[in-house]
Write a protein that holds these residues in place. Structure first.
Motif, PDB file in Angstrom:
ATOM      1  N   PRO A   1       0.802  -1.234   0.000  1.00  0.00           N
ATOM      2  CA  PRO A   1       0.000   0.000   0.000  1.00  0.00           C
ATOM      3  C   PRO A   1       0.829   1.276   0.000  1.00  0.00           C
ATOM      4  O   PRO A   1       0.417   2.285  -0.574  1.00  0.00           O
ATOM      5  CB  PRO A   1      -0.824  -0.130   1.286  1.00  0.00           C
ATOM      6  N   GLU A   2       1.975   1.265   0.644  1.00  0.00           N
ATOM      7  CA  GLU A   2       2.783   2.483   0.710  1.00  0.00           C
ATOM      8  C   GLU A   2       3.259   2.928  -0.665  1.00  0.00           C
ATOM      9  O   GLU A   2       3.548   4.092  -0.896  1.00  0.00           O
ATOM     10  CB  GLU A   2       3.980   2.257   1.639  1.00  0.00           C
ATOM     11  N   GLU A   3       3.358   1.980  -1.609  1.00  0.00           N
ATOM     12  CA  GLU A   3       3.807   2.290  -2.962  1.00  0.00           C
ATOM     13  C   GLU A   3       2.662   2.199  -3.963  1.00  0.00           C
ATOM     14  O   GLU A   3       2.886   2.007  -5.154  1.00  0.00           O
ATOM     15  CB  GLU A   3       4.930   1.307  -3.364  1.00  0.00           C
ATOM     16  N   ASN A   4       1.420   2.351  -3.478  1.00  0.00           N
ATOM     17  CA  ASN A   4       0.254   2.120  -4.334  1.00  0.00           C
ATOM     18  C   ASN A   4       0.324   0.745  -4.989  1.00  0.00           C
ATOM     19  O   ASN A   4      -0.039   0.562  -6.152  1.00  0.00           O
ATOM     20  CB  ASN A   4       0.122   3.214  -5.411  1.00  0.00           C
ATOM     21  N   GLY A   5       0.782  -0.207  -4.213  1.00  0.00           N
ATOM     22  CA  GLY A   5       0.996  -1.558  -4.718  1.00  0.00           C
ATOM     23  C   GLY A   5      -0.257  -2.395  -4.686  1.00  0.00           C
ATOM     24  O   GLY A   5      -0.389  -3.299  -3.849  1.00  0.00           O
ATOM     25  N   TYR A   6      -1.178  -2.088  -5.548  1.00  0.00           N
ATOM     26  CA  TYR A   6      -2.388  -2.896  -5.709  1.00  0.00           C
ATOM     27  C   TYR A   6      -2.774  -2.822  -7.179  1.00  0.00           C
ATOM     28  O   TYR A   6      -2.370  -1.913  -7.907  1.00  0.00           O
ATOM     29  CB  TYR A   6      -3.526  -2.381  -4.814  1.00  0.00           C
ATOM     30  N   ILE A   7      -3.535  -3.788  -7.626  1.00  0.00           N
ATOM     31  CA  ILE A   7      -3.877  -3.895  -9.043  1.00  0.00           C
ATOM     32  C   ILE A   7      -5.337  -3.524  -9.265  1.00  0.00           C
ATOM     33  O   ILE A   7      -6.216  -3.922  -8.495  1.00  0.00           O
ATOM     34  CB  ILE A   7      -3.601  -5.319  -9.561  1.00  0.00           C
ATOM     35  N   THR A   8      -5.570  -2.768 -10.321  1.00  0.00           N
ATOM     36  CA  THR A   8      -6.920  -2.381 -10.725  1.00  0.00           C
ATOM     37  C   THR A   8      -7.270  -3.076 -12.039  1.00  0.00           C
ATOM     38  O   THR A   8      -6.378  -3.602 -12.723  1.00  0.00           O
ATOM     39  CB  THR A   8      -7.012  -0.853 -10.892  1.00  0.00           C
ATOM     40  N   PRO A   9      -8.543  -3.100 -12.418  1.00  0.00           N
ATOM     41  CA  PRO A   9      -8.925  -3.838 -13.630  1.00  0.00           C
ATOM     42  C   PRO A   9      -8.156  -3.459 -14.889  1.00  0.00           C
ATOM     43  O   PRO A   9      -7.763  -4.353 -15.654  1.00  0.00           O
ATOM     44  CB  PRO A   9     -10.418  -3.528 -13.753  1.00  0.00           C
ATOM     45  N   VAL A  10      -7.908  -2.168 -15.130  1.00  0.00           N
ATOM     46  CA  VAL A  10      -7.220  -1.811 -16.374  1.00  0.00           C
ATOM     47  C   VAL A  10      -5.798  -2.375 -16.421  1.00  0.00           C
ATOM     48  O   VAL A  10      -5.241  -2.572 -17.505  1.00  0.00           O
ATOM     49  CB  VAL A  10      -7.171  -0.278 -16.594  1.00  0.00           C
ATOM     50  N   GLU A  11      -5.214  -2.641 -15.259  1.00  0.00           N
ATOM     51  CA  GLU A  11      -3.842  -3.158 -15.212  1.00  0.00           C
ATOM     52  C   GLU A  11      -3.762  -4.664 -15.436  1.00  0.00           C
ATOM     53  O   GLU A  11      -2.690  -5.193 -15.696  1.00  0.00           O
ATOM     54  CB  GLU A  11      -3.205  -2.806 -13.870  1.00  0.00           C
ATOM     55  N   CYS A  12      -4.897  -5.359 -15.324  1.00  0.00           N
ATOM     56  CA  CYS A  12      -4.866  -6.821 -15.479  1.00  0.00           C
ATOM     57  C   CYS A  12      -5.220  -7.266 -16.895  1.00  0.00           C
ATOM     58  O   CYS A  12      -5.067  -8.442 -17.224  1.00  0.00           O
ATOM     59  CB  CYS A  12      -5.816  -7.484 -14.479  1.00  0.00           C
ATOM     60  N   VAL A  13      -5.672  -6.348 -17.731  1.00  0.00           N
ATOM     61  CA  VAL A  13      -6.155  -6.719 -19.063  1.00  0.00           C
ATOM     62  C   VAL A  13      -5.024  -7.320 -19.898  1.00  0.00           C
ATOM     63  O   VAL A  13      -3.920  -6.775 -19.973  1.00  0.00           O
ATOM     64  CB  VAL A  13      -6.757  -5.492 -19.779  1.00  0.00           C
TER      65      VAL A  13
END
Length: 340
Positions: free
Chosen positions: A275-287
């Motif tokens: 989380p400190e590095e915005n380390g999470y994945i959103t739908p547009v990043e998994c396409v």
């Protein structure tokens, strides 16, 4: 040597992805046949650097076909999948029609590969619902360690899960709003642009939707019938990629840190959780990716043994086409061995 493969519904979103993934993963083929309804005959679809002319499903003889990958809707599968199976093709069906048939295995290769052996009963294997597929990939390795009691899941499902026309509706409504055109719902019950709709598939007598029911019964069939699951399935204004907020309660102790370690080692999963590095994945990043991404793993302080996590995957891939091809790879490797 290789396999003769027929892709049914080859002109649709998932059918095209099946062709892409067969090529990307270098599935051993001697021939690939693109099938669709008669109105699509003569259209071309891509398979690697080749263009395949679409043939009519209604007239096709599956004799000599090793795998028939179906993604043309439940009514088409109900009619033609048994015909293909009777003519010797192993059918892998992406519709909901056969999923709860006790004689048809429901398979996610990372989760229950042993179930694929049951294909011999009807020559048919079912692919789970897109939202279920990514969920069980995340649940199974945790269940093996700490035994899951209960799951509460809320989904954020893209418009591609409802087909090409649904994606077009999102695009048209979004564009129209900027020029003051009234957004008219067609494929959806309400406006989808700049909105979310807590309604996927039909409502049932208990007020859950059929999509929510599918997640419950399919998870039980694939992972463990003792798991209790409740879902709220929501359509959101994105084009590709399903996301899920998942709360899990376990029989045994399992911390978020331990869960993170387990998931990092699990097949088909990519953990991105900083989380400190915005380390999470959103739908547009998994396409376009094969993985099921897990982020925001954290302890649930409201129950004794519980965690929360965020799960994202390309619904056209792991939720449909990729899982179908992985099943074909599994069956070919373990039972046919023709291309060994």
């Amino acid at each position: 040597m290789g396999y003769r493969v027929a892709v049914v519904g080859a002109t649709g979103n998932v059918g095209r992805e099946m062709l892409n993934i067969l090529h990307e993963r270098q599935f051993p083929v001697t021939e690939v046949v693109a099938l669709a309804s008669k109105r699509s005959v003569g259209r071309e679809v891509s398979f690697g650097d080749k263009n395949l002319k679409v043939k009519a499903l209604e007239d096709f003889n599956f004799t000599g076909t090793d795998f028939a990958l179906f993604s043309a809707g439940g009514s088409v599968s109900a009619k033609y999948a048994p015909i293909a199976a009777s003519q010797g093709a192993i059918v892998i069906d992406n519709s909901s029609h056969f999923r709860m048939d006790p004689d048809v295995p429901l398979v996610v290769p990372e989760v229950n590969p042993e179930a694929a052996a049951g294909y011999t009963r009807k020559n048919i294997i079912a692919n789970p619902n897109c939202s279920t597929a990514q969920l069980v990939v995340a649940l199974k390795p945790l269940h093996d360690v700490a035994t899951i009691k209960r799951v509460v899941v809320s989904t954020y499902q893209s418009t591609s899960g409802a087909g090409n026309a649904a994606m077009d509706e999102l695009f048209t409504q979004t564009k129209g709003i900027y020029v003051n055109d009234a957004p008219t719902p067609d494929k959806f019950t309400k406006q989808i642009a700049f909105n979310v709709i807590p309604h996927i598939d039909v409502f049932m007598d208990d007020r859950y939707t059929k999509e929510e029911w599918k997640m419950m019964v399919e998870t039980k069939k694939i992972v463990d019938s003792a798991i209790k699951l409740t879902a709220t399935c929501v359509r959101v204004p994105t084009f590709v990629g399903h996301a899920e907020s998942v709360n899990i309660e376990f029989e045994n102790e399992l911390s978020a840190d331990r869960a993170r370690e387990i998931l990092r080692e699990a097949p088909g999963i990519m953990v991105v959780d900083n989380p400190e590095e915005n380390g999470y994945i959103t739908p547009v990043e998994c396409v376009g990716d094969y993985a099921t991404f897990i982020s925001r793993i954290r302890d649930d302080a409201t129950i004794e043994n519980g965690i929360n996590l965020w799960c994202v995957s390309d619904n056209l891939r792991k939720g449909a086409a990729l899982n179908t091809v992985q099943i074909a790879e599994l069956v070919g490797r373990e039972y046919l061995k023709k291309a060994a």
